[in-house]
Design an enzyme around this catalytic site. Structure first.
Site, PDB file in Angstrom:
ATOM      1  N   HIS A  57      44.857   3.772  59.776  1.00 27.04           N
ATOM      2  CA  HIS A  57      44.363   2.618  60.528  1.00 27.04           C
ATOM      3  C   HIS A  57      45.549   1.756  60.956  1.00 27.04           C
ATOM      4  O   HIS A  57      46.589   1.732  60.293  1.00 27.04           O
ATOM      5  CB  HIS A  57      43.411   1.779  59.666  1.00 27.04           C
ATOM      6  CG  HIS A  57      42.092   2.445  59.385  1.00 27.04           C
ATOM      7  ND1 HIS A  57      41.030   1.791  58.823  1.00 27.04           N
ATOM      8  CD2 HIS A  57      41.689   3.725  59.611  1.00 27.04           C
ATOM      9  CE1 HIS A  57      40.000   2.626  58.713  1.00 27.04           C
ATOM     10  NE2 HIS A  57      40.386   3.813  59.177  1.00 27.04           N
ATOM     11  N   GLU A  59      46.179  -1.362  60.784  1.00 25.42           N
ATOM     12  CA  GLU A  59      46.654  -2.357  59.811  1.00 25.42           C
ATOM     13  C   GLU A  59      47.562  -1.717  58.761  1.00 25.42           C
ATOM     14  O   GLU A  59      48.609  -2.268  58.403  1.00 25.42           O
ATOM     15  CB  GLU A  59      45.477  -3.012  59.088  1.00 25.42           C
ATOM     16  CG  GLU A  59      44.511  -3.746  59.984  1.00 25.42           C
ATOM     17  CD  GLU A  59      43.296  -2.894  60.323  1.00 25.42           C
ATOM     18  OE1 GLU A  59      43.472  -1.742  60.792  1.00 25.42           O
ATOM     19  OE2 GLU A  59      42.167  -3.379  60.155  1.00 25.42           O
ATOM     20  N   CYS A  88      38.512  -3.174  57.726  1.00 28.10           N
ATOM     21  CA  CYS A  88      37.567  -2.453  56.870  1.00 28.10           C
ATOM     22  C   CYS A  88      37.944  -2.721  55.412  1.00 28.10           C
ATOM     23  O   CYS A  88      38.905  -3.442  55.129  1.00 28.10           O
ATOM     24  CB  CYS A  88      37.623  -0.962  57.180  1.00 28.10           C
ATOM     25  SG  CYS A  88      39.157  -0.158  56.632  1.00 28.10           S
ATOM     26  N   CYS A  91      41.635  -1.681  54.679  1.00 29.53           N
ATOM     27  CA  CYS A  91      42.654  -2.548  55.290  1.00 29.53           C
ATOM     28  C   CYS A  91      42.603  -3.963  54.733  1.00 29.53           C
ATOM     29  O   CYS A  91      43.645  -4.615  54.591  1.00 29.53           O
ATOM     30  CB  CYS A  91      42.501  -2.526  56.799  1.00 29.53           C
ATOM     31  SG  CYS A  91      42.811  -0.873  57.464  1.00 29.53           S
TER      32      CYS A  91
HETATM   33 ZN   LIG Z   1      40.833  -0.138  58.242  1.00 29.34          ZN
END
Ligand SMILES: [Zn+2]
Length: 156
Positions: A57, A59, A88, A91
């Site tokens: 991801h 992040e 999420c 993250c």
């Molecule tokens: Zn994430």
């Protein structure tokens, strides 16, 4: 403690990174990490499809790259994570573990958000570090980008 950062400009760059992600077929999400002085330490886009890595991801990639730049080991004390979509659980957890001072995000993610929507990992009082959260920065632009991407995915 919090600097008067130009969040609009930082989010503008994150939105550019997000737009780039869809060029290689990833959901358009972009992130950057600002250092204590407000300068960009690292930036990344979602590369889950590109790398075939479920944890790639934007992040996580940005936090990893920022830690390499920051010069204080893994701790990103004084830094700000800027991301186009609400983080999420992974993250949000990574932002707590990295000790960033602040998480700034664009659109809410009612289906998976962990910075206030479904969970609030970032401000959970049971954890010993709680970044400050600023939500809704250029949220509509981020949401528009995501909607267009998913519409195209469905072939509409
Ligand atoms: Zn994430």
């Amino acid at each position: 403690m919090t600097l008067d950062l130009d969040l609009d400009a930082a989010m503008g760059r994150a939105l550019e990174l997000a737009a780039a992600a869809q060029e290689w077929g990833d959901t358009p999400i972009g992130a950057l990490v600002l250092g204590p002085d407000g300068a960009v330490l690292a930036e990344a886009a979602n590369e889950r499809e590109k790398r075939g890595d479920p944890t790639a991801h934007a992040e996580v990639l940005a936090l990893r790259a920022a830690a390499e730049q920051h010069g204080d080991g893994w701790r990103l004390t004084g830094c700000t994570l800027v991301v186009t979509l609400e983080p999420c659980t992974m993250c949000a957890g990574a932002s707590v573990l990295s000790r960033v001072d602040r998480v700034v995000y664009g659109a809410d993610d009612p289906k998976a958000g962990a910075a206030g929507s479904l969970w609030d990992v970032v401000r959970d009082r049971r954890l010993n570090h709680r970044p400050e959260v600023t939500a809704g920065v250029r949220a509509e632009e981020s949401a528009t980008l995501l909607r267009a991407f998913f519409r195209a995915q469905r072939g509409l």
